[in-house]
Design a protein around this motif. Structure first.
Motif, PDB file in Angstrom:
ATOM      1  N   ARG A 225      -1.838  12.314  -5.783  1.00 36.69           N
ATOM      2  CA  ARG A 225      -0.715  13.460  -5.488  1.00 36.69           C
ATOM      3  C   ARG A 225       0.011  13.613  -4.474  1.00 36.69           C
ATOM      4  O   ARG A 225       0.481  13.407  -3.294  1.00 36.69           O
ATOM      5  N   ARG A 226      -2.299  14.050  -2.934  1.00 38.25           N
ATOM      6  CA  ARG A 226      -1.987  13.381  -1.768  1.00 38.25           C
ATOM      7  C   ARG A 226      -1.547  12.417  -1.163  1.00 38.25           C
ATOM      8  O   ARG A 226      -0.953  12.594  -0.541  1.00 38.25           O
ATOM      9  N   ALA A 227      -1.763  10.978  -1.754  1.00 40.52           N
ATOM     10  CA  ALA A 227      -0.999  10.006  -1.485  1.00 40.52           C
ATOM     11  C   ALA A 227       0.640   9.503  -1.581  1.00 40.52           C
ATOM     12  O   ALA A 227       1.375   9.124  -0.104  1.00 40.52           O
ATOM     13  N   ARG A 228       1.039  10.204  -2.204  1.00 42.54           N
ATOM     14  CA  ARG A 228       2.830  10.241  -2.040  1.00 42.54           C
ATOM     15  C   ARG A 228       3.204  11.584  -1.456  1.00 42.54           C
ATOM     16  O   ARG A 228       3.652  10.560  -0.598  1.00 42.54           O
TER      17      ARG A 228
ATOM     18  N   VAL B 194       1.048  -1.503   0.106  1.00 40.22           N
ATOM     19  CA  VAL B 194       0.015   0.059  -0.079  1.00 40.22           C
ATOM     20  C   VAL B 194       0.698   1.576   0.374  1.00 40.22           C
ATOM     21  O   VAL B 194       0.537   1.945  -0.239  1.00 40.22           O
ATOM     22  N   LEU B 195       1.983   1.121   0.830  1.00 41.18           N
ATOM     23  CA  LEU B 195       2.782   2.275   0.843  1.00 41.18           C
ATOM     24  C   LEU B 195       3.202   2.974  -0.361  1.00 41.18           C
ATOM     25  O   LEU B 195       3.969   3.353  -0.396  1.00 41.18           O
ATOM     26  N   GLU B 196       3.989   1.537  -0.650  1.00 40.92           N
ATOM     27  CA  GLU B 196       4.878   1.223  -1.999  1.00 40.92           C
ATOM     28  C   GLU B 196       3.683   2.006  -3.305  1.00 40.92           C
ATOM     29  O   GLU B 196       4.303   2.742  -3.936  1.00 40.92           O
ATOM     30  N   ALA B 197       2.482   2.249  -3.449  1.00 38.10           N
ATOM     31  CA  ALA B 197       1.865   2.261  -3.856  1.00 38.10           C
ATOM     32  C   ALA B 197       1.871   3.233  -4.615  1.00 38.10           C
ATOM     33  O   ALA B 197       1.364   4.193  -5.279  1.00 38.10           O
ATOM     34  N   MET B 198       1.146   3.968  -3.173  1.00 42.52           N
ATOM     35  CA  MET B 198       1.230   5.349  -2.684  1.00 42.52           C
ATOM     36  C   MET B 198       2.629   6.235  -3.014  1.00 42.52           C
ATOM     37  O   MET B 198       2.094   7.387  -3.431  1.00 42.52           O
ATOM     38  N   ALA B 199       3.336   5.730  -2.902  1.00 47.22           N
ATOM     39  CA  ALA B 199       4.462   6.354  -3.478  1.00 47.22           C
ATOM     40  C   ALA B 199       4.713   7.011  -4.911  1.00 47.22           C
ATOM     41  O   ALA B 199       5.280   7.144  -4.584  1.00 47.22           O
ATOM     42  N   SER B 200       3.780   5.355  -5.035  1.00 47.18           N
ATOM     43  CA  SER B 200       3.791   5.983  -6.673  1.00 47.18           C
ATOM     44  C   SER B 200       2.729   6.256  -6.824  1.00 47.18           C
ATOM     45  O   SER B 200       3.147   6.902  -8.737  1.00 47.18           O
TER      46      SER B 200
ATOM     47  N   HIS C 133       1.443  12.113   1.115  1.00 51.16           N
ATOM     48  CA  HIS C 133       1.089  11.056   2.573  1.00 51.16           C
ATOM     49  C   HIS C 133       2.598  10.564   2.876  1.00 51.16           C
ATOM     50  O   HIS C 133       3.090  10.336   3.737  1.00 51.16           O
ATOM     51  N   VAL C 134       2.414   9.728   2.025  1.00 53.64           N
ATOM     52  CA  VAL C 134       4.039   8.792   2.364  1.00 53.64           C
ATOM     53  C   VAL C 134       5.426   9.215   2.734  1.00 53.64           C
ATOM     54  O   VAL C 134       6.248   8.832   3.282  1.00 53.64           O
ATOM     55  N   GLU C 135       5.696  10.348   1.650  1.00 49.11           N
ATOM     56  CA  GLU C 135       6.881  11.421   1.933  1.00 49.11           C
ATOM     57  C   GLU C 135       6.167  11.644   3.324  1.00 49.11           C
ATOM     58  O   GLU C 135       7.777  11.976   3.883  1.00 49.11           O
ATOM     59  N   ASP C 136       5.383  12.378   3.562  1.00 50.03           N
ATOM     60  CA  ASP C 136       5.907  13.372   5.106  1.00 50.03           C
ATOM     61  C   ASP C 136       5.637  12.091   6.315  1.00 50.03           C
ATOM     62  O   ASP C 136       6.723  12.801   6.889  1.00 50.03           O
ATOM     63  N   ARG C 137       5.133  11.151   6.399  1.00 48.52           N
ATOM     64  CA  ARG C 137       4.885  10.289   7.183  1.00 48.52           C
ATOM     65  C   ARG C 137       5.763   9.021   6.862  1.00 48.52           C
ATOM     66  O   ARG C 137       6.300   8.584   8.194  1.00 48.52           O
ATOM     67  N   TYR C 138       6.200   8.779   6.118  1.00 44.23           N
ATOM     68  CA  TYR C 138       7.021   7.266   5.629  1.00 44.23           C
ATOM     69  C   TYR C 138       7.929   7.510   5.153  1.00 44.23           C
ATOM     70  O   TYR C 138       9.086   6.480   5.218  1.00 44.23           O
ATOM     71  N   ALA C 139       9.168   8.400   4.610  1.00 49.34           N
ATOM     72  CA  ALA C 139      10.221   8.770   4.169  1.00 49.34           C
ATOM     73  C   ALA C 139      11.076   8.145   5.484  1.00 49.34           C
ATOM     74  O   ALA C 139      10.891   7.821   6.600  1.00 49.34           O
ATOM     75  N   TRP C 140      12.654   7.528   4.717  1.00 45.88           N
ATOM     76  CA  TRP C 140      13.034   6.170   5.387  1.00 45.88           C
ATOM     77  C   TRP C 140      14.258   7.458   6.869  1.00 45.88           C
ATOM     78  O   TRP C 140      13.281   7.346   8.086  1.00 45.88           O
TER      79      TRP C 140
END
Length: 180
Positions: A139-142, A84-90, A144-151
């Motif tokens: 775009r919001r999904a991406r 789910v996160l991988e797809a949102m990051a895409s 969200h992942v950048e803001d919350r789940y970046a390494w």
């Protein structure tokens, strides 16, 4: 042209509810196509479902995800939901189940979640997503992942949690720094 490409990537395990995904694709009809990627997936094309069996290198998987319109996930027992996160990051919005860890990842404006694991509910969630601005949701999904789940953030949170559990108040010799 005009066909929505849905994707699911993962292993073909019972808890992924692949029969439900296939049934939803059939019910959605020819305006939708489902791509199943991963070990144990049915190989080849069957109506509006295509399966790619086997492990796929991450760069190739990322290319497949980026070429799709949305991730669709029928699992109800996800403990984390990395795909789910991988797809949102895409940049993909997510269609999924309001169960397991998925609702923690797919926040409002990044996808549509079905409340029950039925073909009708998954079809309704899919149609609802595409009745909205799905590109903006992606775009919001991406973001969200950048803001919350970046390494960098994920690792800093993990180290902070370890420090708290160990009772270490200040950074120890194992402080991690982002960048060179």
């Amino acid at each position: 042209i005009g066909t929505r490409l849905l994707v699911f990537a993962g292993r073909a395990a019972r808890e992924k509810n692949l029969p439900l995904l296939r049934a939803a694709a059939r019910a959605l009809g020819p305006g939708y196509h489902l791509l199943l990627i991963g070990p144990g997936m049915p190989q080849g094309r069957d109506g509006n479902v295509t399966g790619i069996d086997g492990f796929m290198p991450t760069d190739r998987l990322a290319g497949h995800l980026a070429a799709c319109d949305a991730l669709i996930h029928a699992g109800t027992q996800e403990t984390f939901g990395l795909v789910v996160l991988e797809a949102m990051a895409s940049g993909l919005p997510v269609i999924g189940m309001h169960a397991g860890a998925v609702p923690e990842l797919v926040v409002p404006g990044t996808g549509v979640l079905a409340t029950v694991a039925t073909t009708e509910a998954l079809v309704d969630a899919t149609r609802a997503l595409f009745s909205l601005d799905s590109a903006a949701m992606g775009r919001r999904a991406r973001r969200h992942v950048e803001d919350r789940y970046a390494w960098a953030r994920t690792l800093a949170t993990l180290v902070s949690n370890y420090r708290r559990v160990l009772g270490v108040a200040s950074p120890g010799p194992w402080v991690w720094h982002a960048g060179p």
